[in-house]
Design a protein around this motif. Structure first.
Motif, mmCIF file in Angstrom:
data_model
loop_
_atom_site.group_PDB
_atom_site.id
_atom_site.type_symbol
_atom_site.label_atom_id
_atom_site.label_comp_id
_atom_site.label_asym_id
_atom_site.label_seq_id
_atom_site.Cartn_x
_atom_site.Cartn_y
_atom_site.Cartn_z
ATOM 1 N N VAL A 108 60.467 43.983 78.852
ATOM 2 C CA VAL A 108 59.935 44.480 77.570
ATOM 3 C C VAL A 108 59.132 45.766 77.722
ATOM 4 O O VAL A 108 58.632 46.189 78.897
ATOM 5 N N SER A 109 59.301 46.769 76.696
ATOM 6 C CA SER A 109 58.699 48.000 77.191
ATOM 7 C C SER A 109 58.651 48.723 75.922
ATOM 8 O O SER A 109 58.875 48.292 74.798
ATOM 9 N N SER A 110 58.041 49.861 75.901
ATOM 10 C CA SER A 110 57.987 50.931 74.764
ATOM 11 C C SER A 110 58.738 52.114 74.924
ATOM 12 O O SER A 110 58.443 53.010 74.642
ATOM 13 N N LEU A 164 65.937 39.798 71.633
ATOM 14 C CA LEU A 164 65.624 40.389 70.168
ATOM 15 C C LEU A 164 64.881 41.651 70.192
ATOM 16 O O LEU A 164 65.033 42.604 69.493
ATOM 17 N N ARG A 165 63.837 41.754 71.132
ATOM 18 C CA ARG A 165 63.230 42.910 71.250
ATOM 19 C C ARG A 165 63.773 44.122 71.731
ATOM 20 O O ARG A 165 63.477 45.353 71.091
ATOM 21 N N GLY A 170 64.273 51.286 85.840
ATOM 22 C CA GLY A 170 63.915 50.250 85.079
ATOM 23 C C GLY A 170 65.035 49.691 84.077
ATOM 24 O O GLY A 170 64.669 48.795 83.219
ATOM 25 N N GLY A 171 66.229 49.988 84.320
ATOM 26 C CA GLY A 171 67.244 49.178 83.724
ATOM 27 C C GLY A 171 67.694 49.488 82.516
ATOM 28 O O GLY A 171 68.501 48.966 81.773
ATOM 29 N N ASN A 222 56.403 57.187 81.726
ATOM 30 C CA ASN A 222 55.136 56.385 82.013
ATOM 31 C C ASN A 222 54.749 55.350 80.753
ATOM 32 O O ASN A 222 53.814 54.924 80.713
ATOM 33 N N GLU A 223 55.717 55.393 80.002
ATOM 34 C CA GLU A 223 55.722 54.362 78.879
ATOM 35 C C GLU A 223 55.381 53.035 79.389
ATOM 36 O O GLU A 223 55.731 52.492 80.620
ATOM 37 N N TYR A 224 54.833 51.961 78.595
ATOM 38 C CA TYR A 224 54.718 50.527 79.028
ATOM 39 C C TYR A 224 56.087 49.993 79.332
ATOM 40 O O TYR A 224 57.141 50.104 78.629
#
Length: 259
Positions: free
Chosen positions: A130-132, A35-36, A193-194, A232-234
């Motif tokens: 999960v990431s930004s 969902l995220r 990172g997929g 370099n994002e989360y």
């Protein structure tokens, strides 16, 4: 544009938490990973999702059926996603759940090709992080020089101690002299990172049964047609139970916990 979410892995390294739940449905900060992810794509006007399911695929279908039948909970989640991720309302989402069986990702992609026949570009995601990360970065990378595919190059979220040792001197029975130990977070190594974007032409480089990042991507590499973009994002891949616990803390600290 559409996004293919690969939802079929067994998650063997996190079996304690996902024995009866497929990894994309694991709760991180009160909401399933998937969902995220969907909210992140929706925030960039990508609202058509193709869920290529495999292991425990019926559980994913049951979850979305549950949301459709429990409007109070769905509406609460919807408001949260719009507020935190700036996504569009879930009412705009088109979700196609395709049971692709237990197979590798390249085969899953081939099995849902009919959904992508008229797409010049489409996104794809492993659905285990999960990431930004900015979703559009992969799209911008692929368009820059007419690449066939692009992937996010991220710094790994797990830390290791890399050993550098001398294999030419003092080796006895596979014992080597250590020259240095470096923490992986200090090195410049990056991993896939997929988060991917591909042209529809990708199917000209895939044979049924092949793993996407092996034979097909190596064909692209040999023709300089695979791009990557450093970010370099989360980013946190949920591979182990330790990753899950750390992601919980990180999501909460960023104010993205759903309660």
């Amino acid at each position: 544009m559409k996004v293919v979410l690969f939802c079929g892995g067994k998650g063997t390294r996190i079996r304690a938490a996902s024995e009866n739940v497929p990894k994309p449905l694991l709760n991180v900060g009160g909401l399933p990973i998937i969902l995220r992810l969907m909210a992140m794509y929706s925030a960039q006007d990508v609202n058509e999702f193709i869920l290529a399911t495999g292991h425990l695929g019926d559980t994913i279908k049951e979850y979305f059926n549950f949301l459709n039948l429990n409007l109070m909970e769905r509406n609460k989640i919807d408001r949260f996603l719009q507020s935190k991720y700036k996504s569009q309302t879930m009412d705009n989402w088109v979700i196609n759940i395709e049971p692709t069986g237990e197979c590798n990702i390249g085969t899953r992609l081939c099995k849902i090709k009919h959904h992508l026949n008229n797409e010049e570009f489409f996104f794809a995601n492993y659905s285990d992080s999960v990431s930004s990360i900015s979703i559009l970065q992969s799209f911008e990378a692929i368009k820059s020089k007419n690449y066939i595919a692009s992937i996010a190059a991220v710094k790994q979220s797990q830390y290791y101690h890399w050993l550098k040792y001398d294999i030419n001197h003092g080796k006895i029975n596979n014992i080597n002299v250590v020259k240095s130990i470096e923490s992986s977070d200090r090195l410049e190594h990056r991993i896939n990172g997929g988060y991917m974007c591909m042209r529809g032409d990708i199917f000209n480089y895939i044979n049924y049964g092949e793993e996407l990042v092996e034979e097909p991507f190596n064909r692209l590499i040999s023709s300089n047609l695979l791009a990557c973009y450093e970010t370099n994002e989360y980013w946190r891949s949920i591979d182990t139970y330790k990753d899950l616990l750390e992601a919980e803390d990180e999501i909460a600290s960023r104010g993205f916990k759903y309660e």
